[in-house]
Motif scaffolding. Structure first.
Motif, short mmCIF file in Angstrom:
data_model
loop_
_atom_site.label_atom_id
_atom_site.label_comp_id
_atom_site.label_asym_id
_atom_site.label_seq_id
_atom_site.Cartn_x
_atom_site.Cartn_y
_atom_site.Cartn_z
N SER A 518 0.82 -1.22 0.00
CA SER A 518 0.00 0.00 0.00
C SER A 518 0.85 1.26 0.00
CB SER A 518 -0.93 0.00 1.22
OG SER A 518 -0.17 0.00 2.43
N PHE A 519 2.11 1.13 -0.38
CA PHE A 519 3.01 2.28 -0.37
C PHE A 519 2.49 3.35 -1.34
CE2 PHE A 519 6.96 4.61 -1.19
CZ PHE A 519 7.49 4.69 0.10
N PRO A 520 2.49 4.62 -0.93
CA PRO A 520 1.94 5.69 -1.79
C PRO A 520 2.73 5.85 -3.08
CG PRO A 520 3.09 6.63 0.10
CD PRO A 520 3.00 5.16 0.36
N THR A 521 2.02 6.17 -4.15
CA THR A 521 2.64 6.34 -5.47
C THR A 521 2.05 7.57 -6.15
OG1 THR A 521 0.98 4.98 -6.59
CG2 THR A 521 2.94 3.86 -5.74
N VAL A 522 2.69 8.00 -7.22
CA VAL A 522 2.16 9.02 -8.12
C VAL A 522 2.26 8.48 -9.54
CG1 VAL A 522 2.65 11.00 -6.64
CG2 VAL A 522 4.40 10.17 -8.21
N TYR A 523 1.61 9.17 -10.48
CA TYR A 523 1.58 8.69 -11.86
C TYR A 523 2.16 9.75 -12.80
CZ TYR A 523 -1.42 5.20 -9.75
OH TYR A 523 -1.89 4.21 -8.95
N GLU A 524 2.74 9.29 -13.87
CA GLU A 524 3.49 10.18 -14.75
C GLU A 524 2.65 11.28 -15.37
OE1 GLU A 524 5.02 8.51 -18.32
OE2 GLU A 524 3.34 7.13 -18.61
N ASN A 525 1.34 11.05 -15.57
CA ASN A 525 0.51 12.06 -16.23
C ASN A 525 -0.16 13.00 -15.23
OD1 ASN A 525 -1.22 10.17 -15.16
ND2 ASN A 525 -2.68 10.25 -16.84
N GLN A 526 0.17 12.88 -13.95
CA GLN A 526 -0.38 13.81 -12.97
C GLN A 526 0.36 15.14 -13.03
OE1 GLN A 526 -0.20 11.15 -9.40
NE2 GLN A 526 -2.31 11.81 -9.15
N THR A 527 -0.29 16.18 -12.51
CA THR A 527 0.33 17.51 -12.53
C THR A 527 1.36 17.63 -11.41
OG1 THR A 527 -1.30 18.48 -11.03
CG2 THR A 527 -1.82 18.49 -13.39
N ILE A 528 2.23 18.62 -11.57
CA ILE A 528 3.21 18.90 -10.52
C ILE A 528 2.50 19.27 -9.23
CG2 ILE A 528 5.17 20.35 -9.89
CD1 ILE A 528 5.74 20.74 -12.84
N GLU A 533 0.91 17.90 -3.64
CA GLU A 533 -0.12 17.49 -2.67
C GLU A 533 0.16 16.09 -2.12
OE1 GLU A 533 -3.56 17.86 -5.07
OE2 GLU A 533 -3.73 20.05 -4.82
N ALA A 534 0.70 15.21 -2.97
CA ALA A 534 1.04 13.86 -2.52
C ALA A 534 2.13 13.90 -1.45
CB ALA A 534 1.49 13.02 -3.70
N PHE A 535 3.14 14.74 -1.63
CA PHE A 535 4.21 14.85 -0.64
C PHE A 535 3.69 15.47 0.66
CE2 PHE A 535 7.41 14.49 -4.14
CZ PHE A 535 8.17 13.48 -3.56
N ALA A 536 2.68 16.33 0.55
CA ALA A 536 2.14 16.97 1.75
C ALA A 536 1.47 15.96 2.67
CB ALA A 536 1.15 18.07 1.36
N ARG A 537 1.06 14.81 2.13
CA ARG A 537 0.35 13.79 2.93
C ARG A 537 1.29 12.76 3.56
NH1 ARG A 537 -3.54 14.55 -1.34
NH2 ARG A 537 -2.54 12.93 -2.61
N VAL A 538 2.55 12.80 3.20
CA VAL A 538 3.49 11.81 3.72
C VAL A 538 4.77 12.50 4.19
CG1 VAL A 538 2.61 9.96 2.24
CG2 VAL A 538 4.47 11.42 1.41
N THR A 539 5.64 11.75 4.86
CA THR A 539 6.92 12.30 5.33
C THR A 539 8.06 11.66 4.56
OG1 THR A 539 6.99 10.62 7.08
CG2 THR A 539 6.03 12.78 7.64
N LEU A 540 7.89 11.54 3.26
CA LEU A 540 8.89 10.91 2.40
C LEU A 540 9.63 11.95 1.58
CD1 LEU A 540 6.64 7.98 1.10
CD2 LEU A 540 8.35 7.86 2.93
N GLU A 541 10.84 11.60 1.18
CA GLU A 541 11.64 12.48 0.34
C GLU A 541 11.49 12.18 -1.14
OE1 GLU A 541 13.30 15.17 1.31
OE2 GLU A 541 12.43 14.75 3.29
#
Length: 571
Positions: A518-528, A533-541
């Motif tokens: 269930s590790f969070p991911t993003v997709y290539e066609n998403q906006t910057i 917003e994805a980084f704002a929900r997690v504490t990952l680099e």
């Protein structure tokens, strides 16, 4: 993480301001006007059916006895309530909001069609029966709906967000209600976009108003350029000529700035500042032999032009020599502004174009009126501040008929200079545009532009290899993919270490036994922005980037640092 529902189109332009938005605004404005007219006709039709008159309801209702008036308005309200109840039920069921402002703020993909129509029917029932409410609300909402539909079905592949087209339609709808295009555009910018600079405008208006009031008190009440006697006729010929003046003003303004830059380069070779200024003055004085009208700021010459005191040959000479004289004076470091020289150049250009058009047989009612149009257009081009330019011409001439043509000419002149990448005479304007372009790129860029390569393990690889990769890459998580490249999840080095120490697993155990699917991911066609917003929900680099939610092919990683560096350009 899902891709989200926001519809963002790839842009072929690196600028927030482009010709696409200008061209799209034309049919959108036309459609919004038809929608508002249609709404008015529906209300008039209801009045005719209900009261047998096209008069306003305040007069038309007198056809019925006064004791029936509460019943008429009440029944209308009852009918309006049924329509509104149905609309709100749909909004609750589908968890949508109908307000077009939500779309402009990019909180919704499009203006909801069904709820907008039922809310419009509710408004028609209320207004038609005499409720004490205005027509502008539903008219603007329907205009926004028309813009939203056009954005989705007519311009789906253009480099524009649907919210931008909705904003155009809303401004056009409000403008068609009140016949106030400038105020309508400012309303959408101030209320919908929430531009903080407009809030800072209020004290500036107060101080500017006090200054003018002081002048009036001291007896200086006349317009700077008395031009209230001439009226701009909104004929097709005059509007076409306005477009030509606007486009040429963009070129002329860009030419003036280029000449100034060239002049500065050449005068910089003269080390002595007094000698430099003296040489500049000598050259300008020699040029004045041809026509002394190039001397000074040009105020009196503008007045003479507005009075029709120049012929075509004189205007051509004045246009060329004034541009050169201004470039030489500014380039030699003479202290002064470009406002009035720009106004004079624009006045010459506008009258010259109009006179040449009339000479060619083109129907021009009054060539002199284009002096004011040209003044605003060249000033807008040189300063790249079109709102200031159009308002300044209006206030300096006290001629309200000039507002609409000056708006068109100023916008076209600014667009032309901007697309030619002409530098404004004010460096701060360039900084504003740079930040705006950077913000536009950030909002419209996609994650695929920032993918970096990243190591990934197979499910059967030992956890010891994951520890080695983590040490080499200095990452807390290592990604896991199968033989077909599909993302399976990530393993935490912290979890591996604990499990090894607790002897739950060994260094030879496969990473599949500790993978987090269930590790969070993003997709290539998403906006910057969505990546942010994805980084704002997690504490990952960093986050793994996949091709799409269905195939989930691992492409690389998105780093928080890359987004911060991208945002730095406009923060």
């Amino acid at each position: 993480m899902t891709t989200g529902s926001r519809h963002v189109l790839k842009t072929g332009s690196g600028h927030a301001l482009n010709w696409t938005s200008i061209l799209v605004a034309i049919p959108v404005g036309f459609a919004a006007t038809l929608v508002t007219l249609g709404f008015r006709l529906v209300i008039e039709l209801i009045n005719s059916l209900l009261f047998g008159s096209k008069q306003d309801v305040t007069q038309a209702i007198a056809v019925y006895p006064a004791y029936l008036w509460p019943l008429i308005v009440g029944v209308g309200g009852l009918l309006a309530g049924f329509f509104l109840r149905y609309a709100t039920a749909i909004e609750k069921k589908e968890t949508v909001r109908t307000d077009y402002l939500e779309v402009i703020n990019a909180r919704l993909d499009a203006v909801p069609t069904k709820t907008s129509l039922f809310r419009a029917l509710s408004s028609i029932a209320s207004i038609g029966s005499g409720a004490s409410i205005g027509k502008e609300g539903p008219m603007v909402q329907l205009s926004a709906l028309a813009g939203s539909l056009m954005g989705r079905f007519c311009f789906p592949r253009l480099a524009l967000r649907n919210s931008d087209i909705v904003a155009m339609a809303a401004a056009a709808g409000l403008s068609s209600v009140y016949h106030a295009p400038l105020a309508s555009a400012i309303f959408v910018a101030e209320i919908a976009f929430g531009i903080s600079a407009l809030q800072r405008l209020i004290p500036l208006i107060i101080s500017s108003g006090v200054a003018v009031l002081t002048l009036w008190t001291l007896g200086y009440r006349s317009a700077i350029y008395p031009f209230s006697h001439a009226q701009f006729d909104l004929t097709p010929g005059n509007m076409l000529l306005t477009v030509v003046v606007g486009l040429l003003a963009g070129l002329v303004g860009g030419g003036m700035i280029w000449l100034i830059q060239q002049s500065r380069q050449r005068f910089s070779r003269v080390a002595s500042l007094p000698l430099r200024l003296g040489l500049g003055g000598l050259i300008v004085g020699a040029m004045a032999i041809a026509t002394p009208a190039i001397l000074g700021n040009g105020y009196e010459v503008i007045v003479a032009i507005m009075a029709g005191g120049f012929m075509i040959k004189g205007l051509v000479i004045l246009l060329v020599l004034k541009m050169l004289a201004t470039a030489i004076s500014v380039g030699s470091n003479a202290v002064g502004g470009l406002f009035t020289p720009s106004l004079l150049t624009g006045a010459v250009l506008g009258v010259l174009v109009a006179m040449l058009a009339r000479l060619a047989g083109f129907p021009v009612s009054d060539p002199v009126i284009f002096a004011a149009v040209g003044m605003g257009a060249v000033l807008a081009s040189v300063s790249q501040a079109p709102l200031m330019a159009m308002l300044m011409v209006l206030e300096m001439t006290l001629n309200s008929s000039l507002l609409f043509p000056t708006m068109i000419a100023c916008v076209l002149a600014t667009m032309t200079a901007y697309r030619l990448q002409v530098t404004s005479t004010y460096p701060v304007v360039k900084n504003h545009f740079s930040r705006s372009d950077a913000k536009f790129d950030f909002d419209n860029g996609i994650i695929s532009q920032f993918i970096v390569s990243g190591a990934a393990l197979k499910p059967e690889d030992p956890v010891g290899k994951a520890l080695a990769v983590s040490t080499l890459k200095r990452e807390r998580f290592v990604y896991v993919i199968n033989d077909s490249g599909q993302f399976m999840g990530a393993v935490s080095i912290h979890d591996i270490s604990h499990k090894v120490l607790d002897k739950e697993i060994t260094l030879e155990s496969p990473v599949s036994c500790v993978v987090d699917a269930s590790f969070p991911t993003v997709y290539e066609n998403q906006t910057i922005t969505q990546g942010w917003e994805a980084f704002a929900r997690v504490t990952l680099e960093r986050l793994p980037v996949l091709n799409n939610p269905q195939e989930r092919k691992y492409l690389g990683a998105l780093t928080k640092t890359s987004l911060i560096q991208k945002a730095e350009a406009f923060l």
